[in-house]
Write an enzyme that holds these catalytic residues in place. Structure first.
Site, PDB file in Angstrom:
ATOM      1  N   GLY A  66       0.912  -1.266  -0.184  1.00 32.86           N
ATOM      2  CA  GLY A  66       0.128  -0.059  -0.003  1.00 32.86           C
ATOM      3  C   GLY A  66       0.951   1.242   0.096  1.00 32.86           C
ATOM      4  O   GLY A  66       0.471   2.273  -0.798  1.00 32.86           O
ATOM      5  N   ASN A 146      -8.201   3.866   8.501  1.00 30.84           N
ATOM      6  CA  ASN A 146      -7.565   2.675   9.192  1.00 30.84           C
ATOM      7  C   ASN A 146      -7.564   2.837  10.643  1.00 30.84           C
ATOM      8  O   ASN A 146      -7.464   2.100  11.404  1.00 30.84           O
ATOM      9  CB  ASN A 146      -6.074   2.616   8.793  1.00 30.84           C
ATOM     10  CG  ASN A 146      -5.115   3.904   8.596  1.00 30.84           C
ATOM     11  OD1 ASN A 146      -5.635   4.881   7.954  1.00 30.84           O
ATOM     12  ND2 ASN A 146      -4.132   4.026   9.384  1.00 30.84           N
ATOM     13  N   SER A 194      -3.375  -3.431  -0.830  1.00 33.25           N
ATOM     14  CA  SER A 194      -2.281  -3.971  -0.118  1.00 33.25           C
ATOM     15  C   SER A 194      -2.785  -5.559   0.378  1.00 33.25           C
ATOM     16  O   SER A 194      -4.071  -5.690   0.576  1.00 33.25           O
ATOM     17  CB  SER A 194      -1.912  -3.396   1.206  1.00 33.25           C
ATOM     18  OG  SER A 194      -0.903  -4.124   1.840  1.00 33.25           O
ATOM     19  N   ALA A 195      -2.000  -6.487   0.163  1.00 34.23           N
ATOM     20  CA  ALA A 195      -2.361  -7.922   0.438  1.00 34.23           C
ATOM     21  C   ALA A 195      -2.526  -8.140   1.960  1.00 34.23           C
ATOM     22  O   ALA A 195      -3.310  -9.037   2.370  1.00 34.23           O
ATOM     23  CB  ALA A 195      -1.388  -8.921  -0.255  1.00 34.23           C
ATOM     24  N   THR A 232      12.459  -7.707 -11.169  1.00 37.52           N
ATOM     25  CA  THR A 232      11.979  -9.330 -11.166  1.00 37.52           C
ATOM     26  C   THR A 232      10.613  -9.230 -10.421  1.00 37.52           C
ATOM     27  O   THR A 232      10.516  -8.988  -9.231  1.00 37.52           O
ATOM     28  CB  THR A 232      12.902 -10.305 -10.794  1.00 37.52           C
ATOM     29  OG1 THR A 232      14.052 -10.175 -11.981  1.00 37.52           O
ATOM     30  CG2 THR A 232      12.151 -11.745 -11.132  1.00 37.52           C
ATOM     31  N   CYS A 320       3.635   5.869  18.503  1.00 35.80           N
ATOM     32  CA  CYS A 320       4.768   5.324  19.504  1.00 35.80           C
ATOM     33  C   CYS A 320       5.845   4.823  18.969  1.00 35.80           C
ATOM     34  O   CYS A 320       6.980   4.772  19.424  1.00 35.80           O
ATOM     35  CB  CYS A 320       4.143   4.293  20.742  1.00 35.80           C
ATOM     36  SG  CYS A 320       3.024   2.992  19.753  1.00 35.80           S
TER      37      CYS A 320
HETATM   38  C1  LIG Z   1      -1.759  -0.458   5.892  1.00 37.12           C
HETATM   39  C2  LIG Z   1      -2.147   0.520   5.279  1.00 37.12           C
HETATM   40  C3  LIG Z   1      -1.474   1.270   4.211  1.00 37.12           C
HETATM   41  C4  LIG Z   1       0.084   0.600   4.031  1.00 37.12           C
HETATM   42  O1  LIG Z   1       0.015  -0.425   3.379  1.00 37.12           O
HETATM   43  P1  LIG Z   1       1.330  -1.329   3.421  1.00 37.12           P
HETATM   44  O2  LIG Z   1       1.220  -2.449   2.520  1.00 37.12           O
HETATM   45  O3  LIG Z   1       1.745  -1.648   4.859  1.00 37.12           O
HETATM   46  O4  LIG Z   1       2.651  -0.388   2.958  1.00 37.12           O
HETATM   47  C5  LIG Z   1      -1.822   2.316   3.429  1.00 37.12           C
HETATM   48  N1  LIG Z   1      -2.705   2.737   3.700  1.00 37.12           N
HETATM   49  C6  LIG Z   1      -3.663   2.395   4.599  1.00 37.12           C
HETATM   50  C7  LIG Z   1      -5.135   3.069   4.896  1.00 37.12           C
HETATM   51  C8  LIG Z   1      -3.364   1.374   5.298  1.00 37.12           C
HETATM   52  O5  LIG Z   1      -4.237   0.687   6.500  1.00 37.12           O
END
Ligand SMILES: *Cc1c(COP(=O)(O)O)cnc(C)c1O
Length: 386
Positions: A66, A146, A194-195, A232, A320
């Protein structure tokens, strides 16, 4: 109960990945059979990811996750459209993947408007429209937050962007698998995914880039990802991501039903059994797995440590990790005073949580909050006033 931070890889996902580490290890750019096998796996995965969001496979670009997708969308569009304008609009409650990228661009000649949000965390569409100038090239507003779970009016934002000839990017990392997404219906030009938030492996994700969006390549080198993101391909992870997103989007409604039941029970049980608490985020326009409460007269950090001692994983709004004690920018943006923001706890549910676990968490929370408040001189004053 920290599934918004990450999730375990599901067994079905791992099973699909494993052969691509060992016997099917070919470089997808190689022309012999082993290479073609890898290439075919990537093509198949691209179809699955595209399918999950109503896109064309040609519009899916695999990234390391992400954060990379966010960086690419913002910087890629900014630098490719510099001649047209240097203005970007985003919000104050974005993930740091967006905010820190925008700050970097500000140091490099771009202007960024950070929209305020209301007390529930939602941007004002009128303010958004008013912020657009003839220099505006990009709007980036997250799909779902998030920290507090608030879902933005993405379709309306997309319409405003389209009407004004501005590209629209949305960080969909928390939304994928929980909200039905059709990029055409929602007028989304770019979508970050993001996976590892949806039971896939860490270090893999994708950026959807609508055909016609003017964007610079992200990693220069080989011809992978249509010359836009060299290197790759991470075949096992791409395969895992595709399986994870396929499973997550298969029956969202059924999936959500279970999560919402647990979420609402958690919210109700906390609100009914602990005094001086406040639910953060929108009461209805909310992710199916997000619970975020402020507990007055308590430090979030102390709450987390106490929960950890009884085996419960949660998250606080304070940064933190950076060693700073600044409360979350999201909680401050919805208008919480510093001391209230400091006493906040996010619990995010996942497919493996149970009702018994919700009961266990609430029981322990009641005891912990009571104990921590007994140590708070402020709480003593409140009790005496009554
Ligand atoms: C976790 C998160 C990301 C980051 O994704 P990663 O794959 O951990 O780099 C970006 N945006 C939101 C809203 C997320 O919750």
């Amino acid at each position: 109960m920290d599934n918004a931070a990450t999730t375990p890889v599901k067994k079905e996902v791992l099973d699909e990945m494993l052969p691509y580490f060992t016997e099917k290890y070919g470089n997808p750019s190689s022309i012999y059979r082993l290479g073609r096998e890898g290439k075919a796996a990537i093509d198949d995965s691209r179809n699955k990811v595209a399918n999950a969001i109503g896109a064309n496979p040609k519009e899916i670009y695999f990234t390391s996750g992400g954060s990379e997708a966010d960086n690419w969308a913002i910087k890629g569009v900014a630098f490719a459209n510099k001649k047209k304008g240097n203005h970007i609009i985003t919000s104050k409650v974005e993930h740091h993947g967006i905010l820190h990228t925008c700050e970097y661009l500000e140091r490099n000649g771009f202007d960024v408007t950070y929209l305020d949000v209301d007390e529930n965390g939602i941007v004002d569409l009128k303010e958004l429209e008013e912020a657009i100038t003839d220099k505006t090239i990009l709007i980036s507003i997250m799909f779902a937050n998030n920290e507090i779970g608030t879902i933005q009016p993405v379709k309306e934002i997309g319409e405003i962007a389209k009407k004004n000839g501005v590209f629209f990017h949305t960080d969909g990392v928390q939304a994928v698998g929980k909200i039905e997404i059709d990029v055409d219906d929602l007028n989304i030009d770019m979508l970050s995914m993001s996976a590892h938030k949806i039971y896939g492996p860490k270090g893999i994700g994708a950026l959807y880039i609508r055909k016609g969006v003017k964007i610079h390549p992200h990693i220069h080198g080989g011809a992978q990802e249509k010359n836009r993101r060299a290197g790759t391909e991470n075949v096992p992870s791409i395969v895992g991501f595709a399986k994870a997103i396929e499973m997550a989007c298969e029956n969202i409604d059924e999936h959500n039903k279970k999560l919402i039941k647990l979420r609402d029970k958690l919210i109700k049980d906390i609100a009914n059994n602990i005094s001086h608490v406040k639910l953060n985020g929108h009461p209805e326009k909310r992710l199916s797995n997000n619970v975020n409460f402020s507990f007055e007269f308590i430090e979030g950090e102390a709450l987390l440590l106490s929960l950890d001692m009884v085996g419960v994983a949660g998250s606080s709004g304070s940064a933190c990790t950076s060693g700073s004690l600044d409360p979350s920018h999201v909680l401050l943006s919805i208008g919480l005073p510093h001391e209230i923001a400091h006493g906040s706890l996010r619990l995010s549910l996942g497919d493996f949580n149970t009702e018994e676990e919700v009961d266990y968490v609430v029981e322990n929370l009641i005891t912990i909050v009571d104990r921590l408040r007994k140590m708070s001189p402020l709480y003593e004053n409140v009790k005496e006033d009554k």
